[in-house]
Design a protein around this motif. Structure first.
Motif, PDB file in Angstrom:
ATOM      1  N   TRP A   1      63.932  90.110   1.320  1.00 26.72           N
ATOM      2  CA  TRP A   1      62.871  89.299   1.914  1.00 26.72           C
ATOM      3  C   TRP A   1      61.676  89.279   0.986  1.00 26.72           C
ATOM      4  O   TRP A   1      61.578  90.043   0.045  1.00 26.72           O
ATOM      5  CB  TRP A   1      62.484  89.836   3.296  1.00 26.72           C
ATOM      6  CG  TRP A   1      62.153  91.290   3.283  1.00 26.72           C
ATOM      7  CD1 TRP A   1      60.926  91.856   3.075  1.00 26.72           C
ATOM      8  CD2 TRP A   1      63.060  92.388   3.443  1.00 26.72           C
ATOM      9  NE1 TRP A   1      61.013  93.222   3.103  1.00 26.72           N
ATOM     10  CE2 TRP A   1      62.328  93.578   3.326  1.00 26.72           C
ATOM     11  CE3 TRP A   1      64.439  92.479   3.668  1.00 26.72           C
ATOM     12  CZ2 TRP A   1      62.901  94.837   3.436  1.00 26.72           C
ATOM     13  CZ3 TRP A   1      65.003  93.733   3.780  1.00 26.72           C
ATOM     14  CH2 TRP A   1      64.242  94.893   3.666  1.00 26.72           C
ATOM     15  N   VAL A   2      60.733  88.384   1.282  1.00 24.06           N
ATOM     16  CA  VAL A   2      59.484  88.276   0.531  1.00 24.06           C
ATOM     17  C   VAL A   2      58.429  89.063   1.288  1.00 24.06           C
ATOM     18  O   VAL A   2      58.244  88.863   2.497  1.00 24.06           O
ATOM     19  CB  VAL A   2      59.049  86.804   0.387  1.00 24.06           C
ATOM     20  CG1 VAL A   2      57.694  86.700  -0.292  1.00 24.06           C
ATOM     21  CG2 VAL A   2      60.102  86.021  -0.375  1.00 24.06           C
ATOM     22  N   ARG A   3      57.734  89.971   0.607  1.00 23.84           N
ATOM     23  CA  ARG A   3      56.726  90.791   1.282  1.00 23.84           C
ATOM     24  C   ARG A   3      55.536  89.947   1.720  1.00 23.84           C
ATOM     25  O   ARG A   3      55.268  88.899   1.169  1.00 23.84           O
ATOM     26  CB  ARG A   3      56.258  91.941   0.394  1.00 23.84           C
ATOM     27  CG  ARG A   3      55.589  91.497  -0.869  1.00 23.84           C
ATOM     28  CD  ARG A   3      55.180  92.708  -1.698  1.00 23.84           C
ATOM     29  NE  ARG A   3      54.983  92.358  -3.078  1.00 23.84           N
ATOM     30  CZ  ARG A   3      53.927  91.706  -3.541  1.00 23.84           C
ATOM     31  NH1 ARG A   3      52.978  91.335  -2.720  1.00 23.84           N
ATOM     32  NH2 ARG A   3      53.828  91.409  -4.813  1.00 23.84           N
ATOM     33  N   ARG A   4      54.844  90.431   2.721  1.00 25.38           N
ATOM     34  CA  ARG A   4      53.672  89.765   3.274  1.00 25.38           C
ATOM     35  C   ARG A   4      52.496  90.711   3.188  1.00 25.38           C
ATOM     36  O   ARG A   4      52.666  91.912   3.003  1.00 25.38           O
ATOM     37  CB  ARG A   4      53.889  89.398   4.752  1.00 25.38           C
ATOM     38  CG  ARG A   4      55.148  88.620   5.028  1.00 25.38           C
ATOM     39  CD  ARG A   4      55.338  87.272   4.354  1.00 25.38           C
ATOM     40  NE  ARG A   4      54.166  86.614   3.870  1.00 25.38           N
ATOM     41  CZ  ARG A   4      54.074  86.054   2.667  1.00 25.38           C
ATOM     42  NH1 ARG A   4      55.066  86.106   1.817  1.00 25.38           N
ATOM     43  NH2 ARG A   4      52.987  85.441   2.295  1.00 25.38           N
ATOM     44  N   ALA A   5      51.304  90.217   3.387  1.00 28.80           N
ATOM     45  CA  ALA A   5      50.134  91.086   3.493  1.00 28.80           C
ATOM     46  C   ALA A   5      50.260  91.870   4.792  1.00 28.80           C
ATOM     47  O   ALA A   5      50.750  91.372   5.785  1.00 28.80           O
ATOM     48  CB  ALA A   5      48.846  90.264   3.500  1.00 28.80           C
ATOM     49  N   SER A   6      49.825  93.110   4.791  1.00 23.34           N
ATOM     50  CA  SER A   6      49.957  93.964   5.974  1.00 23.34           C
ATOM     51  C   SER A   6      48.736  93.850   6.874  1.00 23.34           C
ATOM     52  O   SER A   6      47.724  93.258   6.517  1.00 23.34           O
ATOM     53  CB  SER A   6      50.119  95.419   5.534  1.00 23.34           C
ATOM     54  OG  SER A   6      51.277  95.554   4.778  1.00 23.34           O
ATOM     55  N   GLY A   7      48.828  94.499   8.021  1.00 23.51           N
ATOM     56  CA  GLY A   7      47.694  94.558   8.940  1.00 23.51           C
ATOM     57  C   GLY A   7      47.289  93.194   9.434  1.00 23.51           C
ATOM     58  O   GLY A   7      48.061  92.505  10.059  1.00 23.51           O
ATOM     59  N   ASP A   8      46.077  92.764   9.105  1.00 22.23           N
ATOM     60  CA  ASP A   8      45.568  91.481   9.564  1.00 22.23           C
ATOM     61  C   ASP A   8      45.786  90.377   8.535  1.00 22.23           C
ATOM     62  O   ASP A   8      45.050  89.408   8.486  1.00 22.23           O
ATOM     63  CB  ASP A   8      44.069  91.601   9.872  1.00 22.23           C
ATOM     64  CG  ASP A   8      43.823  92.559  11.018  1.00 22.23           C
ATOM     65  OD1 ASP A   8      44.668  92.597  11.931  1.00 22.23           O
ATOM     66  OD2 ASP A   8      42.814  93.275  10.990  1.00 22.23           O
ATOM     67  N   GLY A   9      46.804  90.522   7.712  1.00 21.54           N
ATOM     68  CA  GLY A   9      47.065  89.566   6.633  1.00 21.54           C
ATOM     69  C   GLY A   9      47.753  88.313   7.118  1.00 21.54           C
ATOM     70  O   GLY A   9      47.563  87.861   8.240  1.00 21.54           O
ATOM     71  N   ASP A  10      48.605  87.768   6.282  1.00 25.74           N
ATOM     72  CA  ASP A  10      49.235  86.482   6.533  1.00 25.74           C
ATOM     73  C   ASP A  10      50.541  86.624   7.295  1.00 25.74           C
ATOM     74  O   ASP A  10      51.033  87.710   7.526  1.00 25.74           O
ATOM     75  CB  ASP A  10      49.457  85.753   5.211  1.00 25.74           C
ATOM     76  CG  ASP A  10      50.329  86.564   4.264  1.00 25.74           C
ATOM     77  OD1 ASP A  10      50.539  87.761   4.528  1.00 25.74           O
ATOM     78  OD2 ASP A  10      50.793  86.006   3.270  1.00 25.74           O
ATOM     79  N   SER A  11      51.103  85.496   7.667  1.00 24.36           N
ATOM     80  CA  SER A  11      52.367  85.485   8.393  1.00 24.36           C
ATOM     81  C   SER A  11      53.539  85.451   7.417  1.00 24.36           C
ATOM     82  O   SER A  11      53.353  85.350   6.207  1.00 24.36           O
ATOM     83  CB  SER A  11      52.433  84.253   9.301  1.00 24.36           C
ATOM     84  OG  SER A  11      52.671  83.099   8.519  1.00 24.36           O
ATOM     85  N   TRP A  12      54.766  85.471   7.944  1.00 20.04           N
ATOM     86  CA  TRP A  12      55.976  85.431   7.112  1.00 20.04           C
ATOM     87  C   TRP A  12      56.245  84.023   6.581  1.00 20.04           C
ATOM     88  O   TRP A  12      57.104  83.845   5.726  1.00 20.04           O
ATOM     89  CB  TRP A  12      57.170  85.890   7.938  1.00 20.04           C
ATOM     90  CG  TRP A  12      57.190  87.350   8.192  1.00 20.04           C
ATOM     91  CD1 TRP A  12      56.672  87.987   9.289  1.00 20.04           C
ATOM     92  CD2 TRP A  12      57.722  88.375   7.368  1.00 20.04           C
ATOM     93  NE1 TRP A  12      56.867  89.334   9.176  1.00 20.04           N
ATOM     94  CE2 TRP A  12      57.513  89.599   8.017  1.00 20.04           C
ATOM     95  CE3 TRP A  12      58.365  88.373   6.127  1.00 20.04           C
ATOM     96  CZ2 TRP A  12      57.917  90.808   7.488  1.00 20.04           C
ATOM     97  CZ3 TRP A  12      58.784  89.586   5.608  1.00 20.04           C
ATOM     98  CH2 TRP A  12      58.561  90.780   6.276  1.00 20.04           C
ATOM     99  N   ALA A  13      55.551  83.031   7.053  1.00 21.16           N
ATOM    100  CA  ALA A  13      55.852  81.649   6.698  1.00 21.16           C
ATOM    101  C   ALA A  13      55.258  81.208   5.359  1.00 21.16           C
ATOM    102  O   ALA A  13      55.572  80.143   4.868  1.00 21.16           O
ATOM    103  CB  ALA A  13      55.348  80.723   7.798  1.00 21.16           C
ATOM    104  N   LEU A  14      54.395  82.010   4.740  1.00 23.13           N
ATOM    105  CA  LEU A  14      53.710  81.622   3.515  1.00 23.13           C
ATOM    106  C   LEU A  14      54.389  82.211   2.276  1.00 23.13           C
ATOM    107  O   LEU A  14      55.166  83.148   2.377  1.00 23.13           O
ATOM    108  CB  LEU A  14      52.252  82.083   3.580  1.00 23.13           C
ATOM    109  CG  LEU A  14      51.458  81.529   4.762  1.00 23.13           C
ATOM    110  CD1 LEU A  14      50.094  82.173   4.835  1.00 23.13           C
ATOM    111  CD2 LEU A  14      51.351  80.025   4.682  1.00 23.13           C
ATOM    112  N   PRO A  15      54.079  81.702   1.059  1.00 24.15           N
ATOM    113  CA  PRO A  15      54.646  82.257  -0.170  1.00 24.15           C
ATOM    114  C   PRO A  15      54.214  83.709  -0.394  1.00 24.15           C
ATOM    115  O   PRO A  15      53.351  84.229   0.305  1.00 24.15           O
ATOM    116  CB  PRO A  15      54.067  81.369  -1.273  1.00 24.15           C
ATOM    117  CG  PRO A  15      53.481  80.193  -0.600  1.00 24.15           C
ATOM    118  CD  PRO A  15      53.204  80.568   0.826  1.00 24.15           C
ATOM    119  N   ASP A  16      54.821  84.348  -1.400  1.00 29.12           N
ATOM    120  CA  ASP A  16      54.523  85.736  -1.741  1.00 29.12           C
ATOM    121  C   ASP A  16      53.028  85.931  -2.000  1.00 29.12           C
ATOM    122  O   ASP A  16      52.353  85.049  -2.500  1.00 29.12           O
ATOM    123  CB  ASP A  16      55.316  86.126  -2.993  1.00 29.12           C
ATOM    124  CG  ASP A  16      55.437  87.620  -3.164  1.00 29.12           C
ATOM    125  OD1 ASP A  16      55.124  88.361  -2.228  1.00 29.12           O
ATOM    126  OD2 ASP A  16      55.859  88.034  -4.250  1.00 29.12           O
TER     127      ASP A  16
END
Length: 112
Positions: A20-35
């Motif tokens: 999978w492509v990692r996402r920003a943690s905590g209050d970051g972005d959703s899984w739908a955006l680029p790396d």
């Protein structure tokens, strides 16, 4: 693994290779955006294999954005090799906080 649609993957003899492509943690972005840039040094995820009712059969912590769900684990969890599995992935954040969770149904193609 991204989004919520059913994905397809091939099954080598060793098991099902998930990535999978990692996402920003905590209050970051959703899984739908680029790396996105990784703000922490260590990268860790909780990966769960779920049964048809959504209950985890196996939960494993991994140190990067991939996991080999071995054929041995699959046989122990289900009693037979599956044509579809449901996987949940959640990034671990500082102090044990969990980031956004992704749950996805994956269709598995048997390779010869």
């Amino acid at each position: 693994m991204t989004g919520s649609a059913t994905r397809k993957t091939n099954r080598p003899s060793s098991g099902i290779q998930l990535s999978w492509v990692r996402r920003a943690s905590g209050d970051g972005d959703s899984w739908a955006l680029p790396d996105v840039p990784q703000p922490i040094v260590a990268e860790a995820y909780l990966v769960s294999i779920l049964n048809s009712a959504g209950t985890p059969l196996r939960t494993t912590e991994v140190q990067g954005p991939s996991y080999l769900y071995s054929a041995v684990e699959e046989l122990a969890d289900f009693g037979a090799l599956q044509t579809q599995i449901t996987v949940s992935v959640c990034q671990l954040w500082l102090a044990g906080r969990l980031g956004f969770r992704l749950e996805e149904r994956i269709s598995v193609q048997h390779t010869g």
